[in-house]
Design a protein around this motif. Structure first.
Motif, short mmCIF file in Angstrom:
data_model
loop_
_atom_site.label_atom_id
_atom_site.label_comp_id
_atom_site.label_asym_id
_atom_site.label_seq_id
_atom_site.Cartn_x
_atom_site.Cartn_y
_atom_site.Cartn_z
N VAL A 97 -0.29 0.32 0.00
CA VAL A 97 1.23 0.48 0.09
C VAL A 97 1.73 1.38 1.21
CG1 VAL A 97 3.48 0.63 -0.97
CG2 VAL A 97 1.74 -0.54 -2.08
N PHE A 98 1.01 2.64 1.34
CA PHE A 98 1.62 3.58 2.27
C PHE A 98 1.28 3.16 3.70
CE2 PHE A 98 0.32 7.22 5.08
CZ PHE A 98 1.38 8.01 4.96
N MET A 99 0.26 2.41 3.90
CA MET A 99 -0.23 2.06 5.22
C MET A 99 0.84 0.92 5.56
SD MET A 99 -2.50 3.89 6.72
CE MET A 99 -3.93 4.79 6.52
N LYS A 100 1.49 -0.15 4.49
CA LYS A 100 2.25 -1.04 4.96
C LYS A 100 3.53 -0.41 5.27
CE LYS A 100 3.14 -5.51 4.64
NZ LYS A 100 2.72 -6.53 5.60
N MET A 101 3.99 0.73 4.75
CA MET A 101 4.95 1.75 5.47
C MET A 101 4.74 2.12 6.73
SD MET A 101 5.71 3.45 1.59
CE MET A 101 7.10 4.22 2.17
N LYS B 149 10.22 -1.64 -1.94
CA LYS B 149 10.12 -3.09 -1.56
C LYS B 149 10.46 -3.45 -0.04
CE LYS B 149 12.95 -5.20 -4.17
NZ LYS B 149 14.02 -5.53 -5.23
N ARG B 150 11.53 -2.65 0.38
CA ARG B 150 11.88 -2.60 1.82
C ARG B 150 10.59 -2.49 2.91
NH1 ARG B 150 14.72 0.92 5.13
NH2 ARG B 150 15.04 2.28 3.24
N LEU B 151 10.10 -1.16 2.55
CA LEU B 151 9.15 -0.66 3.54
C LEU B 151 7.50 -1.29 3.31
CD1 LEU B 151 10.21 2.46 4.91
CD2 LEU B 151 10.76 0.32 5.87
N GLY B 152 7.39 -1.21 1.84
CA GLY B 152 6.02 -1.48 1.11
C GLY B 152 5.64 -2.69 1.18
#
Length: 401
Positions: free
Chosen positions: A84-88, A382-385
């Motif tokens: 999730v962090f890398m998605k952000m 939800k928005r960034l991850g």
């Protein structure tokens, strides 16, 4: 901006950037949270204390340093949290941490790892001694940095033991340098499209500021390294006892010294070749101080201020902290700000500093109080991850978010 920093140096950098309008997203471990939020001294419904008196008490440092930021909890050590962090990171402009050297590599959040996900990312690492050099792995707090770069050998009076400056200067200064570096890197990326990493050392930053003084030449000049309140370029330059406290004053030129002599009714010294020679006065500070002290001790601070201000001689009362907090000048510039405790839903008696730079057109304020820990997790993840509500709820149940 994704903020992985703790304690003071990193949060100082992101506090300044939040004040300039950046969306700063604090990311904390859901198991431990921000350590300053639960560390003394506390502020809460029953006042200020070293022990937690209510469940709504929060650390004063957190209430100051987390202003203007959003709070997310996410376990970066777990595979899902890391994903999730890398998605952000894919959508972030900046990632900043103040981990010890090697921690980011172990977590997989170092520049090389982030750059692979987002080639345009700007990554700032803030450490005690920097990412290179033989001492890079040493752990450091402000006390060690002040000792290491020699500030403690300069602070105090000639016969005193080593003493640090009254506030954690290396943390605060390195935070300011880090914020400046991030802004410069953003400008570089705007011009070239190129992201980059930034390596900020607390020791480098403090050394850079203190070494404006020719401290390495003091021995050759016959000067003690500890000069107290003095500075080797001016004399007089010190704090002096008045009838009702202390006043700081200084003369940086012979013109100011001449004006001060007239104010002290010591025109007899205008014909003294030694007293009118700046180099001689610096070498004989004690004698100069005796002359100034003999005058200040016969007057109140108010009398001295009124006279010297009229003559444009730099001076200031030595204010206590209580006097500083009521100093009208700071209040008129919005530098003394109330602190909001989000758990108590009330202001506390402690205060925080306002934003120190005033722009004619740009809004620069801490327009949000410190958040509740994890307050923005659902929205941001939800928005960034890229999480759905169901995925977010599952991660919360698993202790990952």
């Amino acid at each position: 901006m994704l903020d992985l920093t703790r304690f003071f140096s990193g949060p100082q950098a992101t506090l300044l950037l939040a004040g300039l309008g950046a969306e700063v997203i604090k990311i904390d471990d859901p198991k431990t949270g921000d350590p300053t939020a639960s560390s003394p001294p506390y502020a809460g419904p029953q006042g200020i204390s070293f022990s937690r008196q209510t469940q709504a008490d929060m650390g004063i440092a957190y209430l100051k340093r987390a202003r203007g930021k959003k709070s997310v909890t996410l376990d970066l050590k777990s595979p899902e949290g890391k994903r999730v962090f890398m998605k952000m990171v894919e959508r972030a402009d900046v990632v900043i941490d103040n981990f010890s050297v090697g921690v980011a590599q172990r977590l997989g959040t170092d520049y090389e790892s982030l750059q692979a996900v987002n080639p345009n990312i700007i990554y700032c690492s803030l450490t005690g001694y920097g990412a290179t050099g033989q001492d890079r792995n040493l752990k450091a707090y402000d006390l060690m940095v002040q000792a290491g770069v020699g500030l403690m050998s300069l602070t105090g009076h000639p016969d005193s033991t080593p003493v640090k400056a009254g506030s954690p200067l290396s943390d605060a200064i390195s935070g300011v340098f880090a914020a400046s570096g991030i802004i410069a890197a953003l400008l570089h990326r705007h011009r070239t499209g190129q992201g980059q990493s930034i390596d900020v050392s607390m020791a480098d930053c403090l050394f850079a500021l203190m070494f404006d003084e020719p401290v390495d030449c003091y021995s050759e000049l016959g000067l003690e390294h500890r000069q107290g309140n003095r500075i080797m370029r001016f004399s007089p330059f010190n704090s002096y006892r008045a009838k009702d406290g202390y006043i700081a004053l200084g003369a940086a030129s012979n013109a100011e010294w001449t004006t001060l002599l007239k104010a002290m009714e010591r025109e007899d010294l205008l014909g003294d070749a030694n007293m009118m020679d700046l180099g001689w006065r610096i070498a004989h500070n004690d004698e100069v101080d005796r002359i100034v002290s003999a005058w200040t001790q016969t007057r109140t601070k108010g009398e001295i201020l009124e006279l010297l201000n009229a003559l444009k001689i730099p001076n200031s009362p030595v204010r206590t902290v209580a006097e500083v907090m009521s100093w009208q000048q700071l209040h008129e510039r919005d530098m003394v700000q109330p602190l909001w405790n989000p758990l108590a839903q009330a202001h506390v008696s402690a205060r925080g500093p306002g934003f120190p730079i005033k722009f004619s057109h740009t809004k620069a304020v801490y327009d949000m109080p410190a958040p509740r820990p994890g307050e923005h997790s659902r929205d941001i993840l939800k928005r960034l991850g890229g999480l759905s509500d169901q995925e977010f709820d599952r991660l919360v149940s698993a202790g990952i978010a």
